[in-house]
Design a protein around this motif. Structure first.
Motif, PDB file in Angstrom:
ATOM      1  N   VAL A 131      -4.579  -8.087  -0.832  1.00 59.52           N
ATOM      2  CA  VAL A 131      -5.042  -6.732  -0.524  1.00 59.52           C
ATOM      3  C   VAL A 131      -4.177  -6.096   0.554  1.00 59.52           C
ATOM      4  N   GLU A 132      -3.929  -6.830   1.629  1.00 62.55           N
ATOM      5  CA  GLU A 132      -3.169  -6.276   2.748  1.00 62.55           C
ATOM      6  C   GLU A 132      -1.699  -6.080   2.386  1.00 62.55           C
ATOM      7  N   LYS A 133      -1.175  -6.960   1.541  1.00 64.63           N
ATOM      8  CA  LYS A 133       0.214  -6.796   1.095  1.00 64.63           C
ATOM      9  C   LYS A 133       0.345  -5.526   0.264  1.00 64.63           C
ATOM     10  N   GLU A 134      -0.580  -5.299  -0.650  1.00 65.21           N
ATOM     11  CA  GLU A 134      -0.531  -4.088  -1.471  1.00 65.21           C
ATOM     12  C   GLU A 134      -0.683  -2.838  -0.614  1.00 65.21           C
ATOM     13  N   ASN A 135      -1.570  -2.904   0.382  1.00 68.26           N
ATOM     14  CA  ASN A 135      -1.736  -1.756   1.289  1.00 68.26           C
ATOM     15  C   ASN A 135      -0.435  -1.454   2.024  1.00 68.26           C
ATOM     16  N   MET A 136       0.233  -2.507   2.455  1.00 74.16           N
ATOM     17  CA  MET A 136       1.479  -2.306   3.201  1.00 74.16           C
ATOM     18  C   MET A 136       2.589  -1.780   2.301  1.00 74.16           C
ATOM     19  N   SER A 138       2.167   0.065  -0.291  1.00 73.83           N
ATOM     20  CA  SER A 138       1.835   1.475  -0.537  1.00 73.83           C
ATOM     21  C   SER A 138       2.232   2.336   0.656  1.00 73.83           C
ATOM     22  N   TYR A 139       2.014   1.789   1.847  1.00 76.34           N
ATOM     23  CA  TYR A 139       2.381   2.513   3.067  1.00 76.34           C
ATOM     24  C   TYR A 139       3.890   2.754   3.117  1.00 76.34           C
ATOM     25  N   ILE A 140       4.665   1.722   2.829  1.00 77.67           N
ATOM     26  CA  ILE A 140       6.123   1.869   2.871  1.00 77.67           C
ATOM     27  C   ILE A 140       6.591   2.852   1.806  1.00 77.67           C
ATOM     28  N   LYS A 141       6.005   2.770   0.621  1.00 75.90           N
ATOM     29  CA  LYS A 141       6.379   3.703  -0.449  1.00 75.90           C
ATOM     30  C   LYS A 141       6.032   5.146  -0.095  1.00 75.90           C
ATOM     31  N   THR A 173      11.037  -3.576   5.240  1.00 73.65           N
ATOM     32  CA  THR A 173      11.460  -2.860   4.039  1.00 73.65           C
ATOM     33  C   THR A 173      10.621  -3.280   2.848  1.00 73.65           C
ATOM     34  N   LEU A 174      10.696  -2.490   1.801  1.00 75.81           N
ATOM     35  CA  LEU A 174       9.962  -2.789   0.570  1.00 75.81           C
ATOM     36  C   LEU A 174      10.384  -4.148   0.011  1.00 75.81           C
TER      37      LEU A 174
END
Length: 422
Positions: A131-136, A138-141, A173-174
């Motif tokens: 969950v937190e990886k996906e949130n991060m 999304s934040y970078i994108k 970075t992504l």
């Protein structure tokens, strides 16, 4: 009071009766690299979300509610060569709610989240991690959609072209975040608690002895800890790096990066502060008044400086057709300062705003923490409030002129609106 409670672990107690709350902050400092920034940032989200004894975010939030609505967060920051992970807890002083054990309970909470994270079988809880990886990610994108932030990052990559670490923002970075696993974060966590310099800050109506008694038992691993050089020294180049991109925008972004040889701790940084205020740091500055207001060539125009990396940054939002005119206008504003064309009125106004900003910071617990952190990292730069304010007052036109003459344009990034907006 600052006391080294074990090698590389420092307790800073800042007693004050200004606040009815007490702020605890535990800061882990290591060298910022392109490889560790993303992992350390994702780690902050995992530590903030749950732990072994509070395995869900709801359970952790409930505990904070029991601590009279305490606020808690784990974040990161970057300063020069340093990457910082900050765990912060702010809670009401127990004397105001008749609970003498409250501060001890707050420290116990910090101990739980920092030293008993939600790790089992050699990895962080997989569901939380995903969950937190996906949130991060999304934040970078999202930075690709925030064109002002995107342009700022592109200028940074251009300006620090010769240093791969400085090109990368504090959150990584992504690519580096996408590659992380739940087991990787355990390695990152263990390295951080074992090797980072640790600074524990307490701001509030407390005594040094009681804070020492609370924090000294924290189970930091013993061993040699890092203390990286805080300053990044940007090498000079005799040309200007330029990059231009096109996107369907109604407002183009034109950002400029100047190299400065003035760093935090040097006395001429006060002249740099005044220079920046006159150049683009305040509403009465040259960039705001002349480029934005008088000539109506920019939707916004401002400058800022980073005295830990020798970086002066100009940001503008413009119509694409005005690119050359705006470049010329920015250059003109700098030239007026290089010639010392500064009135007594604008000099005094700039000094007054700088002093007022400094005085306001004295009422901020976080500003007090940051000042104490730098005082201890750079002891040669320590000065009291009276001296700091006097140093601003003593800046002369000639000193500002010298600063203006010393900065060198090193990078220009232009994000141009394409098609009908070009």
């Amino acid at each position: 009071m600052t006391q080294e409670i074990q090698p590389g672990v420092f307790l800073h107690v800042l007693p004050t009766e200004k606040f009815k709350t007490v702020r605890f902050m535990i800061r882990f400092s290591a060298r910022h690299t392109k490889d560790n920034a993303g992992a350390r940032t994702l780690l902050t989200s995992l530590l903030e979300t749950n732990s072994q004894n509070y395995p869900t975010q709801t359970a952790l939030s409930s505990r904070l509610a029991e601590l009279y609505g305490a606020s808690f967060g784990v974040g990161m920051a970057k300063k020069g060569n340093l990457h910082q992970v900050n765990a912060t807890l702010t809670l009401v002083n127990g004397k105001y709610v008749g609970d003498d054990a409250l501060l001890a309970q707050g420290v116990a909470f910090l101990r739980e989240v920092l030293f008993a994270p939600n790790i089992s079988n050699g990895q962080f809880d997989e569901a939380t991690f995903q969950v937190e990886k996906e949130n991060m990610l999304s934040y970078i994108k999202s930075f690709a959609e925030d064109k002002q932030a995107y342009a700022s990052l592109q200028l940074q990559q251009l300006f620090f072209k010769e240093d791969a670490d400085q090109q990368v923002p504090s959150f990584g970075t992504l690519a580096t975040v996408s590659a992380l696993t739940a087991a990787d974060l355990v390695t990152t966590y263990e390295k951080m608690v074992r090797e980072d310099q640790v600074d524990i800050f307490v701001v509030g109506d407390v005594t040094e002895d009681e804070m020492l008694a609370l924090f000294a038992p924290l189970p930091f691993p013993k061993g040699e800890r890092v203390h990286p050089e805080i300053f990044f020294k940007q090498p000079a180049i005799n040309y200007v790096e330029e990059k231009q991109e096109q996107e369907p925008l109604t407002q183009s972004k034109l950002n400029l990066g100047y190299r400065s040889e003035i760093y935090y701790g040097q006395l001429n940084r006060f002249a740099l502060m005044v220079f920046n205020g006159l150049f683009g740091g305040f509403p009465h500055s040259r960039l705001f008044m002349n480029v934005r207001e008088k000539e109506s060539m920019a939707y916004y125009a401002s400058s800022s400086y980073d005295s830990f990396r020798g970086f002066v940054n100009v940001q503008t939002g413009i119509d694409a057709t005005n690119r050359e005119k705006v470049l010329h206008l920015i250059s003109e504003q700098l030239i007026t300062l290089q010639k010392g064309q500064i009135t007594d009125e604008e000099l005094e106004q700039t000094k007054a705003m700088l002093k007022n900003s400094y005085l306001l910071s004295l009422d901020s617990p976080q500003a007090l923490i940051e000042a104490d952190y730098l005082d201890n990292w750079l002891p040669e730069s320590v000065m009291d409030d009276e001296t700091f304010l006097r140093c601003i007052d003593e800046v002369t036109v000639a000193q500002v002129q010298k600063v203006a003459q010393s900065i060198q344009l090193q990078a220009i990034y232009f994000l141009e609106g394409e098609g009908a907006n070009a």
